[in-house]
Design a protein around this motif. Structure first.
Motif, short mmCIF file in Angstrom:
data_model
loop_
_atom_site.label_atom_id
_atom_site.label_comp_id
_atom_site.label_asym_id
_atom_site.label_seq_id
_atom_site.Cartn_x
_atom_site.Cartn_y
_atom_site.Cartn_z
N GLU A 162 -8.05 5.24 7.07
CA GLU A 162 -7.99 6.38 6.15
C GLU A 162 -6.72 6.31 5.29
O GLU A 162 -6.76 6.55 4.08
N LEU A 163 -5.61 5.95 5.90
CA LEU A 163 -4.37 5.79 5.14
C LEU A 163 -4.53 4.70 4.09
O LEU A 163 -4.11 4.86 2.94
N TYR A 164 -5.16 3.61 4.46
CA TYR A 164 -5.36 2.49 3.55
C TYR A 164 -6.18 2.93 2.34
O TYR A 164 -5.88 2.57 1.20
N GLN A 165 -7.22 3.71 2.59
CA GLN A 165 -8.10 4.17 1.50
C GLN A 165 -7.35 5.08 0.53
O GLN A 165 -7.64 5.10 -0.66
N GLN A 166 -6.40 5.86 1.03
CA GLN A 166 -5.66 6.80 0.18
C GLN A 166 -4.49 6.14 -0.54
O GLN A 166 -3.95 6.70 -1.48
N ALA A 167 -4.10 4.97 -0.09
CA ALA A 167 -2.91 4.33 -0.65
C ALA A 167 -3.14 3.82 -2.07
O ALA A 167 -4.24 3.44 -2.44
N THR A 168 -2.07 3.83 -2.85
CA THR A 168 -2.06 3.23 -4.18
C THR A 168 -1.67 1.77 -4.02
O THR A 168 -0.73 1.44 -3.28
N LEU A 169 -2.40 0.88 -4.71
CA LEU A 169 -2.11 -0.55 -4.58
C LEU A 169 -0.97 -0.96 -5.49
O LEU A 169 -0.93 -0.60 -6.66
N MET A 170 -0.04 -1.70 -4.92
CA MET A 170 1.08 -2.24 -5.68
C MET A 170 1.19 -3.73 -5.37
O MET A 170 1.02 -4.14 -4.22
N ASN A 225 0.87 -1.17 0.00
CA ASN A 225 0.00 0.00 0.00
C ASN A 225 0.91 1.22 0.00
O ASN A 225 1.53 1.54 1.00
N VAL A 226 0.98 1.89 -1.16
CA VAL A 226 1.94 2.96 -1.36
C VAL A 226 1.27 4.31 -1.13
O VAL A 226 0.19 4.58 -1.66
N LEU A 227 1.94 5.14 -0.38
CA LEU A 227 1.40 6.47 -0.07
C LEU A 227 2.48 7.51 -0.37
O LEU A 227 3.62 7.36 0.06
N SER A 228 2.12 8.53 -1.13
CA SER A 228 3.10 9.58 -1.44
C SER A 228 3.43 10.37 -0.18
O SER A 228 2.63 10.42 0.77
N ASP A 229 4.56 11.00 -0.19
CA ASP A 229 4.98 11.81 0.96
C ASP A 229 4.03 12.99 1.14
O ASP A 229 3.74 13.38 2.27
N VAL A 230 3.54 13.53 0.03
CA VAL A 230 2.60 14.66 0.11
C VAL A 230 1.31 14.22 0.80
O VAL A 230 0.80 14.89 1.70
N ASP A 231 0.77 13.06 0.38
CA ASP A 231 -0.45 12.57 1.02
C ASP A 231 -0.21 12.24 2.49
O ASP A 231 -1.04 12.51 3.35
N PHE A 232 0.96 11.65 2.76
CA PHE A 232 1.27 11.30 4.15
C PHE A 232 1.38 12.55 5.01
O PHE A 232 0.96 12.57 6.17
N ASP A 233 1.90 13.64 4.40
CA ASP A 233 2.12 14.88 5.14
C ASP A 233 0.80 15.52 5.58
O ASP A 233 0.80 16.34 6.48
N HIS A 234 -0.30 15.16 4.92
CA HIS A 234 -1.60 15.72 5.32
C HIS A 234 -2.08 15.17 6.65
O HIS A 234 -3.01 15.69 7.24
#
Ligand SMILES: [Zn+2]
Length: 83
Positions: free
Chosen positions: A43-51, A25-34
């Motif tokens: 919530e993190l899981y929902q925003q993550a990109t699946l790899m 479950n990949v999360l950009s640094d920008v999204d994480f920074d929010h």
């Protein structure tokens, strides 16, 4: 059960076991920074990109635009021992 074939021929399922053994479950640094302070794992899981990382060849399949669109393929370099 949704699945696709990796270049090496290994079948990768996108559903089934939880937690999924090949899913990242990949999360950009920008999204994480929010997120500051308390982190909501759901919530993190929902925003993550699946790899998905193929366990046989290490190819990476990333669903940048969600599971409704085809994944992008990333190959593990030019190692000739891999497919
Ligand atoms: Zn593979």
């Amino acid at each position: 059960m949704a699945k696709f074939l990796c270049l090496c021929g290994h079948a990768i399922r996108t559903s089934g076991e939880i937690p999924h053994p090949y899913q990242w479950n990949v999360l950009s640094d920008v999204d994480f920074d929010h997120h500051s302070g308390t982190v909501d794992a759901d919530e993190l899981y929902q925003q993550a990109t699946l790899m998905y990382r193929c366990p046989q060849s290490d190819h990476l399949w990333i669903y940048w635009r969600g599971l409704d669109h085809p994944p992008s393929l990333y190959s593990p370099g030019d190692d000739q021992t891999r497919v």
